[in-house]
Design an enzyme around this catalytic site. Structure first.
Site, PDB file in Angstrom:
ATOM      1  N   LYS A  95      -1.752   1.251   0.533  1.00 18.48           N
ATOM      2  CA  LYS A  95      -3.507   1.666   0.142  1.00 18.48           C
ATOM      3  C   LYS A  95      -3.567   0.494   1.690  1.00 18.48           C
ATOM      4  O   LYS A  95      -5.133   0.715   2.155  1.00 18.48           O
ATOM      5  CB  LYS A  95      -4.211   1.308  -0.922  1.00 18.48           C
ATOM      6  CG  LYS A  95      -3.797   2.214  -1.603  1.00 18.48           C
ATOM      7  CD  LYS A  95      -3.616   1.580  -3.204  1.00 18.48           C
ATOM      8  CE  LYS A  95      -4.367   2.574  -4.581  1.00 18.48           C
ATOM      9  NZ  LYS A  95      -4.896   1.503  -5.762  1.00 18.48           N
ATOM     10  N   LEU A  96      -2.862  -0.190   1.137  1.00 12.22           N
ATOM     11  CA  LEU A  96      -3.031  -1.298   2.885  1.00 12.22           C
ATOM     12  C   LEU A  96      -1.418  -0.989   4.090  1.00 12.22           C
ATOM     13  O   LEU A  96      -0.727  -1.125   3.171  1.00 12.22           O
ATOM     14  CB  LEU A  96      -3.552  -2.401   2.268  1.00 12.22           C
ATOM     15  CG  LEU A  96      -4.971  -3.555   1.884  1.00 12.22           C
ATOM     16  CD1 LEU A  96      -5.567  -2.714   1.306  1.00 12.22           C
ATOM     17  CD2 LEU A  96      -5.167  -4.611   1.703  1.00 12.22           C
TER      18      LEU A  96
END
Lengths: 361, 361, 361, 361
Positions: free
Chosen positions: B293-294
């Site tokens: 997600k990051l």
């Protein structure tokens, strides 16, 4: 048209963003929002009210605030007499002394490799580091100082005033202990045995038999007598812990011996603990009323926030709004260098409670 | 002399109190303290970095922030393009609409007598009150509006843009929905069924058969296609909840269809939930990295604080520090009025994912 | 002798340790202690009362409970009709499906190296791991299933029943979705768009144009009509989130259309969020009364605890104490396979609300 | 077929509900779930390991556990030598004394009218009440007892052993103080000045000049010497506070004087505070390693839970699983009645540290 409910009096006023707002203006615009933002704005207002009233303001301080970069905020509050008496954990005083002696704490990471830190003898407090060696040097410094005292028990109030004086003489640097020394503000440290200051004191015994005696029960008597002498009080608490309870205890204990005492007139606390697990740190100010720790009509607010966010904002706002109030504030005047302290010229004994079943000063 | 440990690099710089400090100055002095204060100062810095980079900035918003007095802060962030896309709970949009329609929320007490409030038909959100009757009037207003739409499913993005337009036309007042409408900023509301906006939509069916259809799955496709079109993204999250997850999901989903997508380049969250109970709201940004997600080298910070304290301070600081950055910022340009939105002139379909296994825009 | 205060009625009875105590005996001894222990014991008692009354029991489920090892507890509660209707986040249903399909979650560490996990495509949920590849296989499986459905909107209730049926047919394994399918217990998932089930649905559109339509507003109508049909309700909430609010919303929405509805008669919640930040997850059951979500005389309790501690103990206790109550319990009987569900032989439409301004069933 | 990631070793095993499970069986089934449930099961296993090793087990106790109904659990742990040394807040010992003297705490409500309680002189601790008059009677009882002692400083260890003996002689009732007295388990109370026991001691000075002196620094020396004598230690902490820190401090202080000391070999804590605000109560056991408070290879677990839920379950499980381990456990043998305590026949002085730079016992 239908009448509006009595519950709907004052509308929420949405926070309006603007460039260049000062800390006090930010807080002013938070007064009519909700939740903890509103509470922090209320804390600002209540502190201003305290300063306008004739009350002894106690400041309680727990959590790693000194290591965490707030020691000069607390020193500022003490030196400028936003408060009249500090009750602190030992760690906060110790970490203050650490920096006043010219050493530092360091930016660190909460995801550090603690085994690697241990190998380097670095102590971690969440995201903050310190050198164990420097800590040992502090312990020795405290132990050495303690051996210069008389071989008798000292209240923490007396001991910490002398320690602050020695620190001021030695370093000439600003900090909590030195500010309190210079402003003649008493410091109590009820859990001194649970801190590195206590460890330093214990090591004094290694150097000199009979050194390092603290009369912790004398602190109870003294703090209660202070409330008996000046029964109108206020409480500002950062982080709960033993300081929060000790400030309340002083009031409860004083009430046994004086009819004039009726609980704090003002109370504000900035805490992260919650009430529903039953611990004292998180206990509500409403609950405190059942105990008589707070006057029934006290102005009070709890702010659920980390002090490292709330206090810089609050203290910055007060730095703008409080000076006129501080200028006219009636402050209690202490002498702290002796075995028995005085307030406003009256003794505050630690050997027995003053019984005052007639009007106090 | 002994070499200093590699861990002891940057000393803590105690916060220095001063009168007249502006919000950004307060935050600047918090950069070298500890705990959540430091994190909030870091959030200020990361947001500034986002504004200087060419990224699509998502803003997630959960918790009762609109009712609680922060709706004009969010409107300000949207209108001035600190952010490019809002993902919100339905309640925040509904309470925004409530005030934009000229109604208010009110200061209340967390210790209220809820039976008395119920008797007066006052709804309580912790320390904030609202009138149930006014809420019913909103529901009807939304239902009426929904019946004016075509009898086909709308993504929340399309529906909320039209709703914002109708609100702007009707009221001419500032708020989240109207600011997003005027600034052409898309809003997604993945849990619209769990809110009074959803209730209003459901009531449209009572007026007109076949009204009130929302294509919530289309929102997933659309939000992922937006990331596929502009694979460099940033995430600002207030309070966790479905918005936090939906923003991350858009990135994860986009990655299935485009090699260019590699997780948010910047992430900041202001949350009160904690990681150790396993819920998504409190989950750490480190954990988010395991999911992709990051980005591995993303700039990120979690601030553990109530947004009603952290956001007024942060937004006030940005109002001073961000304008030069906003002036030169490359912002994505949207058209939102149609069934298919566009960004920078390219369509962002909701009927199927754009597969991009070659360089994206 | 002085009369005892009216406040001092029932003494605390200290917990007495004994070997061999069963879960229900442990809880029985916690009834007269304090804080959250007492609350958990009260939750046990209230659940027993619900089972003896003629109420529709809603179960709300948020947080990573399925991944975290509680999916068979929830399946047990559903299959044995401790509850009548589940409202869940999508993630809990997805992680349930993951294991029912024969895949696993794994013991992990909260201190993991997330970059290393990402490199191995392992997703972390605090101290629990899962394989991203297996997740992708689930997404495909859901997408494939969705393409077998008619090209029309489905409520989540209808879709999830069919999904559970397909899962049961395919695997024959126990789990939440399959237990609900077999026991004819409806499941609502208001935030399905914010989950991997939604992602799977969105991917169906890639395979077949027009697939994957969910009528989330229909769920609002349907859930409210269920309350209109059976106005006596109870609410059990694990972890807050959209399920908590959706269950309350069903009651509030139903009240618009039926005079018989008066809020839940029983409410118990096991949450870790707190009320003082204003979010819905942590909101108190007292506050819920102001909204009419709870009947004024409802039996209610909030337990501030992680469900992974509280639920195993509570469910184990109920497994001993509840069977006689379950044996005589009046349960609502559902048919769920069609576009319009029924309860006790009556239709529960999703196209419009049943208006009932006369006595309901 | 693709090789499985090294991170995916042990699958989560969903908790299986069954009637008649005992507390230890419930915990056994929680070992392979997630989050705090797993941690509590791990705590059970670690405590069993401690009992099988030759370690001095410290128990720390903060929070209102005695008032809240857990005092007989703690008494049980002491009397049956699950632990060897108690470090407690004063409040817990005071509330224990209150009940051992035949008085009670009472079930109350967190929503009480605190003004009404104050009027009736009822003190509230969240959902628990007590009579202020009975508290005053305790204070007097303690004060009277203190006047019977010699006019010299007592460590809290010595004082509390004598107090426990007096309580046992007077009442013959079970409790923490009496169990510790009977089992010859030392109790330290580093923050005794911050409690009603301290208040009672302070009132002794009103009766007899020079009474009520506590040598709190002696406690530091004594606790460290205990670790020097028996360098293998374990720490069980309920609720953080001064006890948690004091137990760690004993180890750190001992390390200055003995090369044999290397931090606790086992550590388990049940806390509700969190690490990210920097306070000691919530600090992680990982952080403790950086300080050398914990051995690098220690077995450790933090359980984020209210002790009123976690401890009844854990102690009930241990009551079944621990007896065989207790039967063969090597326990340190104390004599506590004198000014200088002994362990295993060796003195444990409080006037100076034992320096042990050769192998200890």
């Amino acid at each position: 048209m239908k009448k509006k409910s009595r519950f709907l009096q004052t509308p929420i006023e949405p926070f309006a963003v603007e460039a260049g707002l000062t800390a006090d203006q930010v807080l002013a615009r938070m007064e009519r929002i909700s939740f903890q933002g509103r509470n922090l704005a209320t804390a600002h207002r209540i502190w201003q009210k305290m300063l306008q009233d004739d009350v002894t303001i106690f400041l309680g301080m727990a959590g790693a605030l000194s290591a965490g970069g707030l020691r000069l905020v607390v020193a500022h509050l003490i030196f400028n007499r936003y408060v009249d008496c500090l009750v602190s954990t030992g760690a906060n005083l110790y970490h203050d002394l650490h920096e006043t002696r010219g050493q530092r704490h360091y930016l660190g990471s909460p995801h550090a490799d603690d085994a690697a830190l241990a190998a380097d003898r670095i102590d971690r407090v969440y995201d903050t580091y310190a050198s164990e060696e420097e800590f040992i040097s502090n312990d020795n410094w405290i132990a050495e100082f303690a051996t210069t005292l008389e071989l008798r028990p000292y209240t923490t109030r007396e001991f910490l005033h002398l320690l602050g004086g020695h620190l001021w003489t030695t370093t000439g640097r600003d900090g909590i202990l030195t500010a309190a020394y210079r402003a003649n503000v008493p410091i109590f440290c009820p859990a001194i045995a649970d801190s590195s200051i206590g460890m330093g004191l214990s090591q004094a015994r290694q150097i000199k038999a009979g050194a390092g005696y603290i009369d912790i029960i004398g602190d109870i008597v003294e703090s209660a007598n202070l409330v008996i002498r000046r029964p109108r009080t206020a409480s500002v608490v950062l982080g709960g812990g033993t300081p929060k309870n000790f400030i309340n205890q002083a009031s409860v204990q004083a009430e046994f011996y004086s009819d004039e005492v009726g609980g704090h007139r003002y109370a504000l606390q900035i805490v992260t603990d919650v009430p529903h697990f039953g611990g004292a740190s998180g206990s509500s100010l409403e609950e405190a009323q059942s105990w008589g720790k707070l006057a029934a009509d006290s102005a009070k607010v709890s702010v659920q926030a980390d002090a490292t966010i709330a206090l810089p904002l609050l203290a910055s706002a007060l730095a703008t709004t409080a000076p006129p109030l501080l200028a006219t504030r009636k402050i209690p005047v202490f002498t702290l260098a002796g075995r028995v302290m005085t307030v406003d010229g009256q003794t505050v004994p630690n050997a027995r409670f003053e019984e005052m079943h007639e009007p106090a000063v």
